[in-house]
Design a protein around this motif. Structure first.
Motif, PDB file in Angstrom:
ATOM      1  N   UNK A 133      18.120  -4.804 -12.073  1.00 57.13           N
ATOM      2  CA  UNK A 133      16.954  -4.552 -12.059  1.00 57.13           C
ATOM      3  C   UNK A 133      16.495  -4.879 -10.755  1.00 57.13           C
ATOM      4  N   UNK A 134      15.542  -3.653 -10.602  1.00 50.50           N
ATOM      5  CA  UNK A 134      14.240  -3.624  -8.874  1.00 50.50           C
ATOM      6  C   UNK A 134      13.453  -3.723  -9.745  1.00 50.50           C
ATOM      7  N   UNK A 135      13.241  -5.251  -9.544  1.00 53.09           N
ATOM      8  CA  UNK A 135      11.249  -6.039  -9.822  1.00 53.09           C
ATOM      9  C   UNK A 135      10.473  -5.136  -9.005  1.00 53.09           C
ATOM     10  N   UNK A 136      10.660  -5.154  -7.336  1.00 52.31           N
ATOM     11  CA  UNK A 136       9.483  -4.821  -6.668  1.00 52.31           C
ATOM     12  C   UNK A 136      10.670  -3.898  -5.543  1.00 52.31           C
ATOM     13  N   UNK A 137      10.053  -2.408  -5.295  1.00 57.47           N
ATOM     14  CA  UNK A 137      10.506  -1.605  -4.421  1.00 57.47           C
ATOM     15  C   UNK A 137       9.645  -1.048  -2.969  1.00 57.47           C
ATOM     16  N   UNK A 138      10.557  -1.022  -2.073  1.00 54.81           N
ATOM     17  CA  UNK A 138       9.873  -0.776  -0.857  1.00 54.81           C
ATOM     18  C   UNK A 138       8.605  -0.603  -0.276  1.00 54.81           C
ATOM     19  N   UNK A 139       7.657  -1.919  -0.904  1.00 48.70           N
ATOM     20  CA  UNK A 139       6.689  -1.955  -0.452  1.00 48.70           C
ATOM     21  C   UNK A 139       6.150  -2.351   0.078  1.00 48.70           C
ATOM     22  N   UNK A 140       4.922  -2.112   0.616  1.00 47.88           N
ATOM     23  CA  UNK A 140       4.049  -2.036   2.250  1.00 47.88           C
ATOM     24  C   UNK A 140       2.480  -2.957   2.188  1.00 47.88           C
ATOM     25  N   UNK A 141       2.034  -3.446   2.762  1.00 50.41           N
ATOM     26  CA  UNK A 141       1.256  -4.013   2.574  1.00 50.41           C
ATOM     27  C   UNK A 141       0.054  -4.633   4.340  1.00 50.41           C
ATOM     28  N   UNK A 142      -0.537  -5.295   4.809  1.00 50.81           N
ATOM     29  CA  UNK A 142      -0.944  -5.494   5.172  1.00 50.81           C
ATOM     30  C   UNK A 142      -2.795  -5.975   4.370  1.00 50.81           C
ATOM     31  N   UNK A 143      -2.778  -7.636   4.744  1.00 52.43           N
ATOM     32  CA  UNK A 143      -3.844  -8.502   4.687  1.00 52.43           C
ATOM     33  C   UNK A 143      -4.138  -8.898   5.613  1.00 52.43           C
ATOM     34  N   UNK A 144      -5.720  -9.165   5.163  1.00 48.45           N
ATOM     35  CA  UNK A 144      -6.608  -9.275   6.187  1.00 48.45           C
ATOM     36  C   UNK A 144      -7.241 -10.795   5.628  1.00 48.45           C
TER      37      UNK A 144
END
Length: 266
Positions: free
Chosen positions: A24-35
């Motif tokens: 099961x793929x729960x998270x797939x290819x997630x990108x982000x920047x938190x400041x």
């Protein structure tokens, strides 16, 4: 909020559970920047992958692939020392406050552990004053609570006690996973106000994990919409909620008038 100061940078994060046909793929290819100082909400229904992602950011779950950089460097979580240092900066408040505390430890022990985590050497009197100040911040009286066990407190008191811990620890990042779902509307507003006050005083980054579009709209600078392990939309809160582009976002906010009514928004 300092848009130039990227605190957490995630690149192609993926989390897979199981193997073969059971994979099961729960998270797939997630990108982000938190400041630094930013308030972010990750919004999605149950099973969307948002809590798994929160645990990855927290360092409680390792990524299958991809990486997370913290303060511009790949984070290190291999040793106990590395994890302890990371958790000085990154703390969490979870949906069920009772699951976050050892039920066999009294309130004073729970708060004293915060002082130990910081590596502070304080006298008994100094410890007492520090714990009293933290409880006062969340409108609790330490003198009335210090000798009690978690199960002797209400859900609202426990959530406030969790925020008192955050007040003592001064983390750079707070992950708040459905922090108001188990309290009444009055307590919910109070808890949110306390968290926002902490952000303002400490320039703390807050990441809300929630299914509540109204909460996200009310508190956030930035919103990410998560469906089936992926971010399907993201951007400034007003753009995402008032001008949604993805059909899943539109589905979640199909009752926007309710959002305005519930949070007294114009």
């Amino acid at each position: 909020m300092n848009r130039d100061n990227v605190l957490i940078d995630a690149k192609h994060l993926t989390k897979v559970f199981g193997y073969g046909l059971q994979k099961t793929t729960a998270v797939h290819d997630v990108n982000f920047q938190f400041h630094e100082g930013e308030i972010i909400s990750i919004v999605g229904e149950s099973g969307s992958g948002k809590t798994t992602l929160a645990k990855m950011i927290m360092g409680l779950l390792g990524e299958t692939s991809g990486e997370i950089e913290y303060k511009g460097k790949p984070r290190k979580l291999r040793s106990h020392k590395d994890r302890k240092q990371y958790w000085k900066d990154i703390q969490a408040i979870f949906q069920d406050p009772f699951s976050s505390f050892n039920i066999f430890h009294k309130v004073d022990k729970l708060l004293t552990d915060c002082i130990k985590l910081q590596g502070l050497t304080l006298s008994k009197e100094q410890q007492f004053e520090k714990m009293k100040e933290a409880c006062s911040f969340v409108n609790l009286k330490f003198e009335e609570l210090y000798n009690k066990y978690p199960f002797e407190l209400s859900g609202g008191q426990m959530q406030r006690l969790m925020i008192a811990r955050i007040f003592m620890l001064h983390p750079k990042v707070l992950i708040a996973d459905e922090p108001t779902s188990m309290v009444d509307a009055c307590s919910r507003s109070t808890i949110l106000d306390m968290l926002l006050k902490l952000r303002d005083e400490n320039n703390m980054t807050i990441i809300f994990i929630t299914h509540d579009v109204g909460l996200a709209y009310y508190v956030s600078d930035t919103i990410y919409i998560m469906e089936k392990g992926q971010f399907v939309e993201g951007g400034p809160a007003e753009d995402v909620i008032l001008r949604p582009r993805h059909r899943y976002t539109r589905q979640l906010i199909s009752d926007v008038p309710k959002i305005h009514e519930e949070w007294n928004l114009a």
